[in-house]
Scaffold this motif. Sequence first.
Motif, PDB file in Angstrom:
ATOM      1  N   ILE A   1       0.856  -1.177   0.000  1.00 37.54           N
ATOM      2  CA  ILE A   1       0.000   0.000   0.000  1.00 37.54           C
ATOM      3  C   ILE A   1       0.898   1.234   0.000  1.00 37.54           C
ATOM      4  O   ILE A   1       1.807   1.340   0.829  1.00 37.54           O
ATOM      5  N   ALA A   2       0.654   2.170  -0.906  1.00 42.39           N
ATOM      6  CA  ALA A   2       1.459   3.401  -0.957  1.00 42.39           C
ATOM      7  C   ALA A   2       0.550   4.579  -1.313  1.00 42.39           C
ATOM      8  O   ALA A   2       0.401   4.940  -2.476  1.00 42.39           O
ATOM      9  N   THR A   3      -0.091   5.155  -0.298  1.00 42.93           N
ATOM     10  CA  THR A   3      -0.918   6.344  -0.516  1.00 42.93           C
ATOM     11  C   THR A   3      -0.523   7.433   0.476  1.00 42.93           C
ATOM     12  O   THR A   3       0.188   7.180   1.449  1.00 42.93           O
ATOM     13  N   ASP A   4      -0.984   8.648   0.215  1.00 37.66           N
ATOM     14  CA  ASP A   4      -0.729   9.788   1.093  1.00 37.66           C
ATOM     15  C   ASP A   4       0.765  10.049   1.268  1.00 37.66           C
ATOM     16  O   ASP A   4       1.262  10.205   2.369  1.00 37.66           O
ATOM     17  N   LEU A   5       1.462  10.094   0.164  1.00 40.64           N
ATOM     18  CA  LEU A   5       2.876  10.430   0.225  1.00 40.64           C
ATOM     19  C   LEU A   5       3.185  11.533  -0.785  1.00 40.64           C
ATOM     20  O   LEU A   5       2.739  11.484  -1.927  1.00 40.64           O
ATOM     21  N   GLY A   6       3.900  12.531  -0.320  1.00 39.25           N
ATOM     22  CA  GLY A   6       4.173  13.680  -1.177  1.00 39.25           C
ATOM     23  C   GLY A   6       5.252  13.424  -2.198  1.00 39.25           C
ATOM     24  O   GLY A   6       5.342  14.105  -3.218  1.00 39.25           O
TER      25      GLY A   6
ATOM     26  N   PHE B   1      -1.015  -1.182  -4.487  1.00 36.04           N
ATOM     27  CA  PHE B   1      -2.083  -0.186  -4.354  1.00 36.04           C
ATOM     28  C   PHE B   1      -1.388   1.156  -4.169  1.00 36.04           C
ATOM     29  O   PHE B   1      -0.726   1.370  -3.151  1.00 36.04           O
ATOM     30  N   ILE B   2      -1.524   2.044  -5.140  1.00 35.50           N
ATOM     31  CA  ILE B   2      -0.679   3.228  -5.171  1.00 35.50           C
ATOM     32  C   ILE B   2      -1.488   4.490  -5.465  1.00 35.50           C
ATOM     33  O   ILE B   2      -2.464   4.453  -6.224  1.00 35.50           O
ATOM     34  N   GLU B   3      -1.081   5.578  -4.866  1.00 38.22           N
ATOM     35  CA  GLU B   3      -1.820   6.834  -4.973  1.00 38.22           C
ATOM     36  C   GLU B   3      -1.599   7.537  -6.311  1.00 38.22           C
ATOM     37  O   GLU B   3      -0.469   7.726  -6.758  1.00 38.22           O
ATOM     38  N   ALA B   4      -2.718   7.922  -6.944  1.00 32.97           N
ATOM     39  CA  ALA B   4      -2.714   8.843  -8.090  1.00 32.97           C
ATOM     40  C   ALA B   4      -3.695   9.957  -7.713  1.00 32.97           C
ATOM     41  O   ALA B   4      -4.842   9.955  -8.131  1.00 32.97           O
TER      42      ALA B   4
END
Length: 266
Positions: A144-149, A166-169
């Motif tokens: 999981i990789a979300t909410d990272l600047g 699962f990654i942030e876009a």
Amino acid sequence: MSMYLSSIASGSSGNCIYVGSEQTNLIIDAGVSGKKIECGLNSIGLKTAEMDGIFVTHEHSDHIKGIGVVARRYGIPIYATQETAQAILNTQSVGKIPEGLIHIINSNEDLHIKDLTIHPYNIPHDAVDPVCYTIMNDQKKVSIATDLGNYNDYIIEKLSDSNILFIEANHDINMLQVGAYPYFLKQRILGEEGHLSNESCGQLIAKLSHSALEHIVLGHLSNENNFEELAFKTVQMEINALCDYNADELNMFVASRKEHSKRIAI
């Protein structure tokens, strides 16, 4: 041994991800209502009462909104770093968390629940002590990789060799820049402790792609500064520019802000 992932909700209005195996059921964050969590889990044949733990990434409301209700109703253990746990306890809207339910974890230290190994790792985000998680079962790995600047070699190392990513876009940079958000909020989102843009997401995926990466889920899309087709196409364009294969070959989809996703398995 199989592992599973399903997005219950993903976006700026609320986040909850199911990750599990044949023996163990976990949720990452509980940022939507208890009812929505139950409905999402029911859709994949599970119940909230069957969850073995809630792993919290950080204390922002879109990640903990429903955690008090779920904890009180079902007595599910909550796992968070010391600072995040304290921030949750200090959040009035969460309500009282029953004593003994919060378990303190440390970044970069493995935790074992039944047949799963959960590994928290630090991320750059404007919260007290934000982490994300990789979850492993035998040779299978869900990340999981979300909410990272932004991302660096440390994060790339944590996410490498994942079978599900699962990654942030989060946002389209142009939509954000010309949109209605106040200047300070735009700077926060674009900053080193904000959120990953569609372009950055695609660039990170390009660094992580390998033959055993079976599923990619794009998540945490902004409601105001992104939309699903744009995120998907932009990520594909970045991958095509950086890799020697076509992004169409990847098994990738966008997690909805409002609807639960299908359950994917490895």
